[in-house]
Design a protein around this motif. Structure first.
Motif, short mmCIF file in Angstrom:
data_model
loop_
_atom_site.label_atom_id
_atom_site.label_comp_id
_atom_site.label_asym_id
_atom_site.label_seq_id
_atom_site.Cartn_x
_atom_site.Cartn_y
_atom_site.Cartn_z
N UNK A 350 0.80 -1.23 0.00
CA UNK A 350 0.00 0.00 0.00
C UNK A 350 0.83 1.28 0.00
N UNK A 351 2.12 1.18 0.20
CA UNK A 351 2.95 2.39 0.34
C UNK A 351 4.15 2.33 -0.60
N UNK A 352 4.51 3.52 -1.11
CA UNK A 352 5.68 3.63 -1.98
C UNK A 352 6.90 3.99 -1.13
N UNK A 353 8.11 3.74 -1.60
CA UNK A 353 9.31 4.09 -0.82
C UNK A 353 9.42 5.60 -0.64
N UNK A 354 10.21 6.00 0.35
CA UNK A 354 10.43 7.42 0.60
C UNK A 354 11.39 8.02 -0.42
N UNK A 355 12.21 7.19 -1.05
CA UNK A 355 13.15 7.65 -2.08
C UNK A 355 12.98 6.75 -3.30
N UNK A 356 12.59 7.35 -4.42
CA UNK A 356 12.35 6.57 -5.64
C UNK A 356 13.20 7.14 -6.78
#
Length: 561
Positions: A350-356
């Motif tokens: 449900x969540x994307x990484x903080x650094x992409x």
């Protein structure tokens, strides 16, 4: 030309001034309403050639008549007020017979700092605000906030360079008070600088017009959908890719490929009995990508108007739309609450990484979101206290950055995860709300009417710059204007039909125009100016060279995302 014909119409004896020392129309004192006159006919081979309008010629004759009477000491023979033009109506007639309006220098710089600041804020608040949450999602929440602040500071500094660039030109060269940045580029880089700045300025304007067409198609479709459903009592039945409750949020394209274009919606219409065929017929003729973009072609005649002054009266709709968007975002965030978890480098369900690694998509969007460099000199000329220009520009950028942060952070944080994934945030965050949402319907309607009025203004700017450079005339003929507008409208229709991803359109056009007008030309102009003054240090040269490299990298990275 006889000496008496070059004297002022009205004597300046009673004011203690004379026009003899005034070399430009901008210095004409219009407060006492004292126009001067040069005969409006140019005799060529004994053939009188009228080069001014009949109305201007009549006004000229009346003023000429009264002017002959001012030699008398009787004040009652002075021209009455009803024959003296208002400041905005004063013309100057040149010996060649042409007429042009006098700039009202007495009232040209009257805006206080607060008005100037909000004028810049209102000008910068465009369609990019709808894509900021998507851009933060692409970069990651933490990295997105860092990038937004960093890019905002860089854009502010480059805008500061543009603002002061005309003043860096030696005073003995030419009067640069009326110069814009393309004129500065022409001074430093010749015709190449002039034409390249024009081309990149057109990229930003035409890119904005394409985005407007895609968004107008989107808003018109959803507005029509809402009205039809309400009138025919049709219920919306969203699929499982949505939240429950009164503040419903949906994931229109659950199989989201970041940065890609999608074509499968997850909501459908449900109706009962005999209404089913009506619904099918409506969907056939009211398709978001197939038909609605074509219906907007009725706006084409609006682009052919000689003047866009009528549409300029509705620019206040932009401020109303942004204020309402801020209210809408705040209300939705309060109702939905915050849904945040921090996973620094690994994605979860449900969540994307903080650094992409997709962060260049946000930098491309922000380059256009903070872009005002091609008109900042004009905006700042209206500031009453010119010594406060740098301060007011900085405050305006601060307000713009805070607005983007507010909208982007709240939408990202309030997006309900679970049950939805943060990856569902759309390039236009309004698409994450169903068409049946009344508050979002109002927002779409506001934005639709705002864009209908702004779109002809953008077309007017494109026409003036292109036609003025190519033909020396802003309106060479209706055929020229029609052909240009057909190309622009056609580009908007094709993008709305085959690639309606405003996030990608914004980032490409922003990175392209930003390469020249934000990073390369301002940095080069600043370094050349310091070099000629003998003040260029290695530290300054290195820093501004890094700016150029960042601009090139920003554009190149868009093609790998």
């Amino acid at each position: 030309m006889m000496e008496e014909d070059s004297r002022p119409l009205l004597s300046s004896a009673y004011t203690g001034e004379s026009y003899s020392h005034r070399g430009s129309t901008d210095s004409l004192d219009v407060k006492p309403k004292r126009p001067f006159h040069v005969e409006p006919r140019n005799i060529v081979d004994d053939d009188p050639q009228e080069r001014v309008s009949a109305e201007a010629a009549i006004l000229n004759s009346r003023l000429h008549y009264y002017g002959r009477l001012t030699g008398s000491s009787d004040r009652q023979l002075s021209p009455p007020n009803h024959v003296i033009p208002q400041p905005e109506e004063i013309y100057v007639y040149s010996p060649l017979g042409t007429a042009f309006k006098v700039a009202d220098s007495e009232h040209a710089s009257k805006n206080p700092s607060i008005i100037t600041i909000f004028a810049i804020w209102n000008t910068m608040m465009g369609t990019s605000i709808l894509s900021i949450p998507w851009g933060i999602k692409q970069a990651g929440f933490t990295l997105g906030i860092i990038i937004l602040v960093f890019v905002g500071l860089l854009m502010l500094y480059c805008c500061y360079i543009v603002l002061k660039s005309p003043k860096q030109i030696p005073s003995g060269f030419e009067n640069t008070s009326d110069w814009e940045f393309p004129d500065v580029c022409r001074y430093y880089f010749g015709k190449f600088g002039q034409w390249s700045s024009l081309v990149f300025s057109m990229v930003s304007l035409i890119g904005a017009m394409v985005v407007y067409w895609v968004l107008m198609s989107n808003f018109l479709y959803n507005t029509g959908q809402f009205i039809y459903n309400y009138a025919h009592h049709v219920n919306m039945s969203d699929s499982e890719f949505g939240t429950n409750g009164s503040d419903r949020v949906i994931c229109p394209y659950p199989n989201t490929n970041p940065g890609g274009n999608h074509s499968t919606a997850s909501s459908c219409l449900s109706s009962s009995g005999s209404n089913a065929s009506d619904v099918d017929s409506f969907e056939r003729y009211w398709s978001k990508n197939n038909t609605v973009p074509l219906y907007l072609i009725i706006l084409l005649p609006l682009l052919c108007f000689r003047s866009a002054s009528f549409f300029a009266r509705f620019t206040f709709l932009g401020t109303i739309s942004v204020v309402y968007l801020i209210f809408l975002v705040t209300f939705k965030a309060v109702r939905l609450g915050f849904h945040l978890e921090f996973h620094w480098f690994d994605a979860t369900q449900f969540y994307v990484p903080e650094f992409r690694l997709l962060f260049p998509q946000l930098t491309g969007v922000l380059t256009l979101a903070f872009f005002i460099h091609n008109c900042i000199i004009t905006l700042m000329k209206s500031n009453r206290d010119q010594e406060n220009n740098v301060r007011d520009l900085s405050v305006a950028y601060l307000l713009v950055g805070l607005t983007y942060l507010y909208v982007g952070v709240l939408i990202f944080a309030a997006f309900p995860s679970p049950p939805l994934s943060k990856d569902c945030i759309e390039p236009n965050f309004l698409d994450n709300f169903p068409s049946s949402d009344v508050l979002v319907f109002v927002a779409r309607t506001f934005l639709l009417f705002q864009m209908i009025t702004v779109y002809p203004l953008l077309g007017y700017l494109v026409r003036v710059q292109i036609m003025g450079q190519l033909f020396g005339n802003h309106y060479p003929s209706l055929i020229h204007i029609l052909v240009l507008n057909i190309f622009i409208v056609g580009g908007g229709i094709l993008m709305a039909r085959f690639y309606p991803n405003i996030g990608s359109i914004i980032r490409f056009s922003g990175a392209t125009c930003g390469l020249a007008l934000v990073f390369v030309f301002p940095a080069l102009v600043h370094m050349i100016s310091l070099k000629r003054q003998g003040r260029l240090s290695w530290l300054s040269a290195g820093f501004h060279s890094v700016l150029i490299v960042l601009g090139v990298a920003n554009l190149a990275a868009q093609f790998f995302m």
